[in-house]
Scaffold this motif. Sequence first.
Motif, PDB file in Angstrom:
ATOM      1  N   PRO A   1       0.796  -1.235   0.000  1.00  0.00           N
ATOM      2  CA  PRO A   1       0.000   0.000   0.000  1.00  0.00           C
ATOM      3  C   PRO A   1       0.831   1.288   0.000  1.00  0.00           C
ATOM      4  O   PRO A   1       0.327   2.346  -0.378  1.00  0.00           O
ATOM      5  CB  PRO A   1      -0.837  -0.116   1.282  1.00  0.00           C
ATOM      6  N   ARG A   2       2.102   1.207   0.390  1.00  0.00           N
ATOM      7  CA  ARG A   2       2.941   2.413   0.381  1.00  0.00           C
ATOM      8  C   ARG A   2       3.514   2.715  -0.998  1.00  0.00           C
ATOM      9  O   ARG A   2       4.088   3.786  -1.219  1.00  0.00           O
ATOM     10  CB  ARG A   2       4.079   2.257   1.393  1.00  0.00           C
ATOM     11  N   TYR A   3       3.416   1.742  -1.920  1.00  0.00           N
ATOM     12  CA  TYR A   3       3.928   1.926  -3.273  1.00  0.00           C
ATOM     13  C   TYR A   3       2.807   2.449  -4.162  1.00  0.00           C
ATOM     14  O   TYR A   3       1.678   1.936  -4.113  1.00  0.00           O
ATOM     15  CB  TYR A   3       4.453   0.600  -3.831  1.00  0.00           C
ATOM     16  N   PRO A   4       3.018   3.416  -5.028  1.00  0.00           N
ATOM     17  CA  PRO A   4       4.296   4.104  -5.313  1.00  0.00           C
ATOM     18  C   PRO A   4       4.448   5.454  -4.616  1.00  0.00           C
ATOM     19  O   PRO A   4       5.477   6.096  -4.752  1.00  0.00           O
ATOM     20  CB  PRO A   4       4.212   4.315  -6.813  1.00  0.00           C
ATOM     21  N   ASP A   5       3.406   5.887  -3.874  1.00  0.00           N
ATOM     22  CA  ASP A   5       3.367   7.289  -3.456  1.00  0.00           C
ATOM     23  C   ASP A   5       4.159   7.616  -2.192  1.00  0.00           C
ATOM     24  O   ASP A   5       4.432   8.787  -1.925  1.00  0.00           O
ATOM     25  CB  ASP A   5       1.904   7.725  -3.254  1.00  0.00           C
ATOM     26  N   ASN A   6       4.502   6.605  -1.394  1.00  0.00           N
ATOM     27  CA  ASN A   6       5.123   6.885  -0.100  1.00  0.00           C
ATOM     28  C   ASN A   6       6.415   6.096   0.100  1.00  0.00           C
ATOM     29  O   ASN A   6       6.491   5.208   0.960  1.00  0.00           O
ATOM     30  CB  ASN A   6       4.130   6.566   1.024  1.00  0.00           C
ATOM     31  N   PRO A   7       7.461   6.433  -0.661  1.00  0.00           N
ATOM     32  CA  PRO A   7       8.743   5.747  -0.456  1.00  0.00           C
ATOM     33  C   PRO A   7       9.372   6.149   0.881  1.00  0.00           C
ATOM     34  O   PRO A   7       9.112   7.233   1.405  1.00  0.00           O
ATOM     35  CB  PRO A   7       9.595   6.223  -1.638  1.00  0.00           C
ATOM     36  N   THR A   8      10.214   5.278   1.400  1.00  0.00           N
ATOM     37  CA  THR A   8      10.969   5.617   2.603  1.00  0.00           C
ATOM     38  C   THR A   8      11.919   6.770   2.344  1.00  0.00           C
ATOM     39  O   THR A   8      12.134   7.628   3.206  1.00  0.00           O
ATOM     40  CB  THR A   8      11.768   4.393   3.091  1.00  0.00           C
ATOM     41  N   GLY A   9      12.484   6.798   1.144  1.00  0.00           N
ATOM     42  CA  GLY A   9      13.407   7.869   0.803  1.00  0.00           C
ATOM     43  C   GLY A   9      13.629   7.962  -0.683  1.00  0.00           C
ATOM     44  O   GLY A   9      13.308   7.037  -1.450  1.00  0.00           O
TER      45      GLY A   9
END
Length: 585
Positions: A447-455
């Motif tokens: 769910p974090r892909y693609p808008d919320n990368p770690t860095g």
Amino acid sequence: MRIKSLFIFVILASLFTFCSKKDDTVITPTPTNGNGDTEATAFTLKLHKIHPQLPNSVVSLLQVTDLDNKGVNFLLADRFLIFENNVKVDPVKANVFLMKKNDLNYTAKTKLMIDINAGTNLAVLKKGAIEFIKKIDFQQEIALYTLADTYAKIVDFTRDTDVLIAAVEALQEGNAGMDLYGSIIKANGEEKEEYTVDNIQQNSVVIFTDSNDDKGSHPIEFVHAANMSRQIYVIGLGSSLNASALGQIGTKSFYQATDEATLIQYADKVQTNLLKYANSFYWLSYFSAERGGASEEIKISIAGNTYSGAGSEVFTTFESTSFVDVENGLYVNWSYSNPTGVDLVMVMLNKSRTIQVMSMGGAKIPVFNYSVSDPAVATVAGGAGGRLSIYAKGSDGQECKLIIKDTANGLTKEITIRVVSFQMGVVLYEWWENISGTAIGDLTKNPRYPDNPTGTKELTKWEIDVDKMDNYGTRMRGFLHPPSTGKYTFWISSDDLSELWLSTDDKPENKVQICKVASWTGSREWTKETNQQSKAITLEAGKHYYMETLHKEGTGGDNLAVAWQGEGGKREVIGGDYLSLWIGN
């Protein structure tokens, strides 16, 4: 031996004079280490890394210190003696040259640790720390930490002195107790030094304290072992300190002050000595005569060294298996994939871009002159080692000519500078941590892909660092700029799985998968699986093509790299000369 193929091929443009500073240390001066008025004559060398560089050069990253491990910052190229397979290298024929930190992508990272133990004389310690911060070097970053019963980060690494000083001024006393030894062990284990041809990072720790360790979480022997090869300076306040213990912790120096004025004086001295050590870093390069050897021997020493003990010379080996001869002439951004160099350099409007000039075959040390046909479109500034910075001033699409001359050898080359609206030289790298599994779907379905990368960060080649972490996924995106029209073949290597996608134009929606890794490979292991190699693909010069990789790492080793090969060239990792930054969603 693992060799990094980077597009930095440097040539001597001029000799540089480096002024020596007076040695402001608290050690008793000796004739061999210099005193306030003389330079040291006894030296030790440390070889951080050796890098064979295409087409046929060897770069050695060295530190030179005196016998008390204080930096020696005044040596010139003619003081370094190089032997290949027991044969002395001719400094003129091999174009031996050196650069210092000011000419390089160099960062000195300093952890500033301040004692806030309850009852400490915090007001005076803060004044010393602020004095240290005010003397920051333009290539230095400082992070602020506090010491008491726990070790805590207050400000991450920054060059912003206002932020650092405000944070120091805001410090308050903490809990009673001092875990000094445990804190230093933690501090030393958090960052690694880096010695590549395109990035050098050296780490140091500076401690302001008026407390002794009273927690006993680690014996001092553990601290001493953890401090090996580290730059650690301790500035103590007060006469009740355990000078013997703090002297063992301070691998560079322990300074014991009894009042505020002396503490501030020592803060200045520590920063002076720390930067003198940074200026004792030397990048030494030359063109090698060796070809095709898996283990060429190299020895480096210093002419006139009055010391002949351990560390007076450095010995190592390098591979020349990939070294090739290059025809006489001037080259701009030479590479395996483009062995004639480039004739077109694109520079983003109102931005600078660095290119590399290489002169081959001349009988004299090159002397470069540069000029442009229209200074309203672009300006140039010559740098160390044949590096040239181009600044784009015109409008999108404008062009002018860059004329490069090696006046010593009578060589001239003309290339085109084109002003563009996109940033050349880098590609966008994104990563997502704490995702288990090795399948690409484990990344793309998270769910974090693609808008919320770690860095995110910008890389100068299509390759990531090796063995960084476990359970993460990556995406790299950018535009590919082929130097000439023709057929190109691509390869991908990774641990674990990966996919390489290439568009038929600059639109991501037209991308197709051209090769992949279905299990895992070693770093730059291009032929383990047949599916790692693409078919030959026709690309046109002057166009740019959207390119993307997806990569998933489970546990164990990890890596990712993409290489290509054009007609008449050789396979190599795609470098920033042929990439531009992705700008979009």
